[in-house]
Design a protein around this motif. Structure first.
Motif, PDB file in Angstrom:
ATOM      1  N   ALA A 149      32.865 -64.330  -5.467  1.00 40.93           N
ATOM      2  CA  ALA A 149      32.914 -63.848  -4.136  1.00 40.93           C
ATOM      3  C   ALA A 149      33.774 -62.508  -3.936  1.00 40.93           C
ATOM      4  N   ILE A 150      34.679 -62.434  -5.065  1.00 42.62           N
ATOM      5  CA  ILE A 150      35.446 -61.312  -4.857  1.00 42.62           C
ATOM      6  C   ILE A 150      34.842 -59.819  -5.115  1.00 42.62           C
ATOM      7  N   PRO A 151      34.061 -59.704  -6.134  1.00 42.09           N
ATOM      8  CA  PRO A 151      33.185 -58.547  -6.285  1.00 42.09           C
ATOM      9  C   PRO A 151      32.321 -58.553  -5.143  1.00 42.09           C
ATOM     10  N   ALA A 152      31.780 -59.364  -4.754  1.00 46.24           N
ATOM     11  CA  ALA A 152      30.566 -59.538  -3.695  1.00 46.24           C
ATOM     12  C   ALA A 152      30.879 -58.939  -2.469  1.00 46.24           C
ATOM     13  N   VAL A 153      32.501 -59.197  -2.040  1.00 48.11           N
ATOM     14  CA  VAL A 153      33.137 -58.571  -0.906  1.00 48.11           C
ATOM     15  C   VAL A 153      33.231 -57.161  -1.051  1.00 48.11           C
ATOM     16  N   LEU A 154      33.819 -56.718  -2.103  1.00 46.21           N
ATOM     17  CA  LEU A 154      33.994 -55.156  -2.286  1.00 46.21           C
ATOM     18  C   LEU A 154      32.797 -54.327  -2.384  1.00 46.21           C
ATOM     19  N   ILE A 155      31.527 -55.060  -2.925  1.00 45.62           N
ATOM     20  CA  ILE A 155      30.178 -54.224  -2.861  1.00 45.62           C
ATOM     21  C   ILE A 155      29.724 -54.298  -1.603  1.00 45.62           C
ATOM     22  N   LEU A 156      29.825 -55.477  -0.709  1.00 45.66           N
ATOM     23  CA  LEU A 156      29.399 -55.375   0.613  1.00 45.66           C
ATOM     24  C   LEU A 156      30.105 -54.287   1.444  1.00 45.66           C
ATOM     25  N   VAL A 157      31.202 -54.116   1.385  1.00 44.13           N
ATOM     26  CA  VAL A 157      31.927 -52.911   1.980  1.00 44.13           C
ATOM     27  C   VAL A 157      31.539 -51.704   1.784  1.00 44.13           C
ATOM     28  N   ALA A 158      31.183 -51.267   0.448  1.00 44.52           N
ATOM     29  CA  ALA A 158      31.082 -50.082  -0.074  1.00 44.52           C
ATOM     30  C   ALA A 158      29.579 -49.633   0.266  1.00 44.52           C
ATOM     31  N   ARG A 159      28.661 -50.757   0.417  1.00 49.29           N
ATOM     32  CA  ARG A 159      27.490 -50.360   0.571  1.00 49.29           C
ATOM     33  C   ARG A 159      26.997 -49.985   2.105  1.00 49.29           C
ATOM     34  N   ALA A 160      27.919 -50.146   2.990  1.00 47.31           N
ATOM     35  CA  ALA A 160      27.759 -49.796   4.375  1.00 47.31           C
ATOM     36  C   ALA A 160      27.514 -48.238   4.624  1.00 47.31           C
ATOM     37  N   SER A 161      27.948 -47.500   3.719  1.00 48.17           N
ATOM     38  CA  SER A 161      27.510 -45.979   3.890  1.00 48.17           C
ATOM     39  C   SER A 161      26.281 -45.589   3.327  1.00 48.17           C
ATOM     40  N   ILE A 162      25.396 -46.329   2.769  1.00 49.36           N
ATOM     41  CA  ILE A 162      24.243 -46.236   2.041  1.00 49.36           C
ATOM     42  C   ILE A 162      23.172 -46.182   3.220  1.00 49.36           C
ATOM     43  N   PRO A 163      22.365 -44.896   3.198  1.00 52.77           N
ATOM     44  CA  PRO A 163      21.178 -44.789   4.284  1.00 52.77           C
ATOM     45  C   PRO A 163      19.946 -45.463   3.793  1.00 52.77           C
ATOM     46  N   GLU A 164      19.124 -45.323   4.743  1.00 52.20           N
ATOM     47  CA  GLU A 164      17.522 -45.925   4.521  1.00 52.20           C
ATOM     48  C   GLU A 164      16.775 -44.880   3.602  1.00 52.20           C
ATOM     49  N   SER A 165      15.807 -45.456   2.838  1.00 47.02           N
ATOM     50  CA  SER A 165      15.210 -44.716   1.970  1.00 47.02           C
ATOM     51  C   SER A 165      14.342 -43.766   2.758  1.00 47.02           C
ATOM     52  N   PRO A 166      14.146 -42.455   2.207  1.00 46.13           N
ATOM     53  CA  PRO A 166      13.328 -41.372   2.909  1.00 46.13           C
ATOM     54  C   PRO A 166      11.878 -41.682   2.491  1.00 46.13           C
ATOM     55  N   HIS A 167      11.691 -42.249   1.388  1.00 45.31           N
ATOM     56  CA  HIS A 167      10.331 -42.832   1.026  1.00 45.31           C
ATOM     57  C   HIS A 167       9.699 -43.671   1.987  1.00 45.31           C
ATOM     58  N   TRP A 168      10.609 -44.787   2.327  1.00 40.59           N
ATOM     59  CA  TRP A 168      10.004 -45.981   3.170  1.00 40.59           C
ATOM     60  C   TRP A 168      10.102 -45.212   4.561  1.00 40.59           C
ATOM     61  N   LEU A 169      10.880 -44.561   5.177  1.00 41.26           N
ATOM     62  CA  LEU A 169      10.808 -43.830   6.491  1.00 41.26           C
ATOM     63  C   LEU A 169       9.350 -43.232   6.633  1.00 41.26           C
ATOM     64  N   VAL A 170       9.152 -42.254   5.660  1.00 40.93           N
ATOM     65  CA  VAL A 170       8.046 -41.439   5.701  1.00 40.93           C
ATOM     66  C   VAL A 170       6.704 -42.258   5.819  1.00 40.93           C
ATOM     67  N   SER A 171       6.906 -43.232   5.011  1.00 43.68           N
ATOM     68  CA  SER A 171       5.614 -44.206   5.228  1.00 43.68           C
ATOM     69  C   SER A 171       5.512 -44.983   6.399  1.00 43.68           C
ATOM     70  N   ARG A 172       6.450 -44.990   7.213  1.00 46.68           N
ATOM     71  CA  ARG A 172       6.591 -45.766   8.575  1.00 46.68           C
ATOM     72  C   ARG A 172       6.515 -44.607   9.708  1.00 46.68           C
ATOM     73  N   GLY A 173       6.077 -43.288   9.168  1.00 47.92           N
ATOM     74  CA  GLY A 173       5.830 -42.219  10.195  1.00 47.92           C
ATOM     75  C   GLY A 173       7.043 -41.599  10.764  1.00 47.92           C
ATOM     76  N   ARG A 174       8.261 -42.033  10.063  1.00 48.89           N
ATOM     77  CA  ARG A 174       9.517 -41.492  10.657  1.00 48.89           C
ATOM     78  C   ARG A 174      10.179 -40.264   9.874  1.00 48.89           C
ATOM     79  N   GLN A 175       9.100 -38.950   9.833  1.00 45.17           N
ATOM     80  CA  GLN A 175       9.431 -37.889   8.982  1.00 45.17           C
ATOM     81  C   GLN A 175      11.012 -37.297   9.405  1.00 45.17           C
ATOM     82  N   ALA A 176      10.995 -37.080  10.545  1.00 44.24           N
ATOM     83  CA  ALA A 176      12.317 -36.529  11.148  1.00 44.24           C
ATOM     84  C   ALA A 176      13.570 -37.236  10.571  1.00 44.24           C
ATOM     85  N   GLU A 177      13.566 -38.442  10.838  1.00 41.54           N
ATOM     86  CA  GLU A 177      14.691 -39.213  10.348  1.00 41.54           C
ATOM     87  C   GLU A 177      14.688 -39.141   8.811  1.00 41.54           C
ATOM     88  N   ALA A 178      13.748 -39.193   8.043  1.00 42.51           N
ATOM     89  CA  ALA A 178      13.626 -39.179   6.638  1.00 42.51           C
ATOM     90  C   ALA A 178      14.433 -37.711   6.163  1.00 42.51           C
TER      91      ALA A 178
END
Length: 451
Positions: free
Chosen positions: A187-216
């Protein structure tokens, strides 16, 4: 908040961008899932040293608890890989870690084998969910010249986690009921990883596949520079991209992609069946090689973990120079040679036994890093996580069967017979790779995924 990448007047694409601090952070945070997987599987091998006599468990419960997390990974990869393709990478990127934390803490309070089996099954589900999420994000963000090394590096972190677990477990063995603290410790490393991942955005490839080019495009400009463009990212009809589970699996299992699923599932299964069995029952196996149970066996177990890690690092250094195929094929052949020696000479001097284990562990690095590279390169964005989850799940079923059968095999076939089976599995992996493995070295992500 995203860290602003250096700006550039020149146009830049994902595949041509230079490696920057964001790519490194993304890879490090995404490697948390593999780290936890390695940690969770390895720690149970040491915990069972105390659990078996305390609960007087037989081989059946021993195998079931050792294999439970692997069965969970099958369920998690199968279900949540497709869900990740439908709702996005980022949301699932955090939910799975919350589940790992909760179930890890609950392990501390178990009183019976069935309770531990259920909790480790649920932890496996969460870990299985993380595989397609994290690897898809890295594959869809990093430049092509670094894709193999960074994706393969995720797998190397599996061995870092396993190595850490070996030494934590060895330390806690001296404590009464230390096994409870071992299982809680994930549980200890899992908590640290959870906090760190908050800064990671959505994938541009996935956004483009949903028609969200501007956001990507906005995300790309923040992560790879102001000159970023969407060139190289194939635009799909957003409605067509929102595949139902049935259609997504139909696409992955149909046409040319079925051959890729079969290839990846076979080589991945052959890579991890023996590996996971050694991790789940390492101290017990080493004791049969005349490494007495206790300090000597546990230290040897920790050193084998280091050899696996070294093998991954060496494979990462050569995979872009030699290509995917030779690293995979020769990895199976040479690691299998180490297993053959152990099958023929199970009573060899300690130094030779250690050398054979090291030979197996080091050359297993080639197939190990390609577990993450091939699945993410060989499928398109709209079903990438679905395919990775499916292949992960299939491989874990094979690994779960192997892990469950290991204590039974050691009891009824003996050490030599068990090692012969392991060597035969490596031979199957080599044959499947020779006839089916494609070469994707130097290809863009869209090009590698095309039929």
């Amino acid at each position: 908040m995203l860290q602003q990448a250096p700006t550039s007047a020149a146009q830049t694409t994902i595949d041509s961008a230079p490696l920057n601090s964001f790519h490194k952070r993304l890879t490090l945070f995404s490697s948390g899932g593999p780290f936890l997987d390695g940690y969770i599987l390895a720690i149970i091998g040491i915990a069972l040293v105390q659990i078996i006599p305390n609960w007087q468990m037989n081989d059946w419960w021993n195998g079931l608890i050792g294999a439970s997390a692997l069965v969970g990974v099958f369920i998690g990869g199968l279900v949540f890989g497709n869900l990740t393709d439908r709702i996005g990478r980022k949301l699932m990127y955090t939910i799975d870690l919350v589940a790992i934390i909760v179930f890890s803490v609950l392990q501390f309070f178990v009183q019976e084998p069935w309770q531990l089996f259920v909790l480790r099954l649920l932890i496996g589900v969460a870990v299985g969910a993380d595989y397609p999420i994290a690897t898809a994000l890295v594959a869809e963000f990093v430049p092509k010249n670094w894709r193999a090394r960074l994706l393969g590096g995720l797998n190397a972190m599996w061995f870092v986690g396993a190595t850490a677990a070996a030494f934590v477990g060895y330390w806690l063995l001296s404590i009464e009921d230390g096994w409870r603290w071992m299982l809680l410790s994930s549980a200890i490393p899992a908590v640290l990883i959870l906090v760190a991942r908050a800064s990671i955005p959505e994938s541009p490839h996935w956004l483009v596949s949903r028609g969200r080019q501007a956001e990507a495009l906005q995300i790309l400009r923040k992560t790879i520079g102001e000159g970023a463009t969407l060139a190289g990212i194939t635009a799909h009809d957003p409605k067509a991209a929102k595949l139902s589970s049935r259609k997504a699996f139909g696409l992955v299992l149909g046409g040319g992609y079925l051959r890729r699923v079969v290839f990846i599932s076979i080589f991945w299964t052959c890579t991890i069946v023996t590996l996971f069995a050694i991790y789940a029952f390492g101290p017990q196996i080493l004791a049969l090689f005349n490494l007495q149970s206790g300090d000597e066996a546990n230290i040897g177990y920790g050193l084998i973990n280091l050899f696996f890690l070294v093998g991954n690092i060496v494979a990462l250094l050569v995979v872009d120079k030699l290509g995917r195929r030779p690293v995979l094929i020769w990895g199976f052949v040479l690691s299998g040679a180490g297993l053959v020696f152990l099958a023929i000479y199970p009573q060899a001097p300690l130094g030779l036994i250690a050398l054979a284990f090291a030979f197996y562990a080091i050359f297993n690095g080639g197939p190990s890093i390609l577990e993450w590279i091939y699945p993410n390169e060989l499928f398109p964005t709209k079903v990438r996580a679905t395919a990775v989850g499916l292949c992960t799940g299939i491989s874990r079923i094979g690994a779960a069967i192997g892990t469950f059968a290991t204590p039974l095999s050691l009891t009824h076939l003996g050490l030599s017979g068990t090692m012969w089976i392991a060597a035969a599995i490596a031979l199957v992996g080599a044959g499947a790779s020779y006839f089916m493995a494609p070469e994707t070295k130097g290809q863009d992500l869209e090009q590698a995924a095309a039929l």
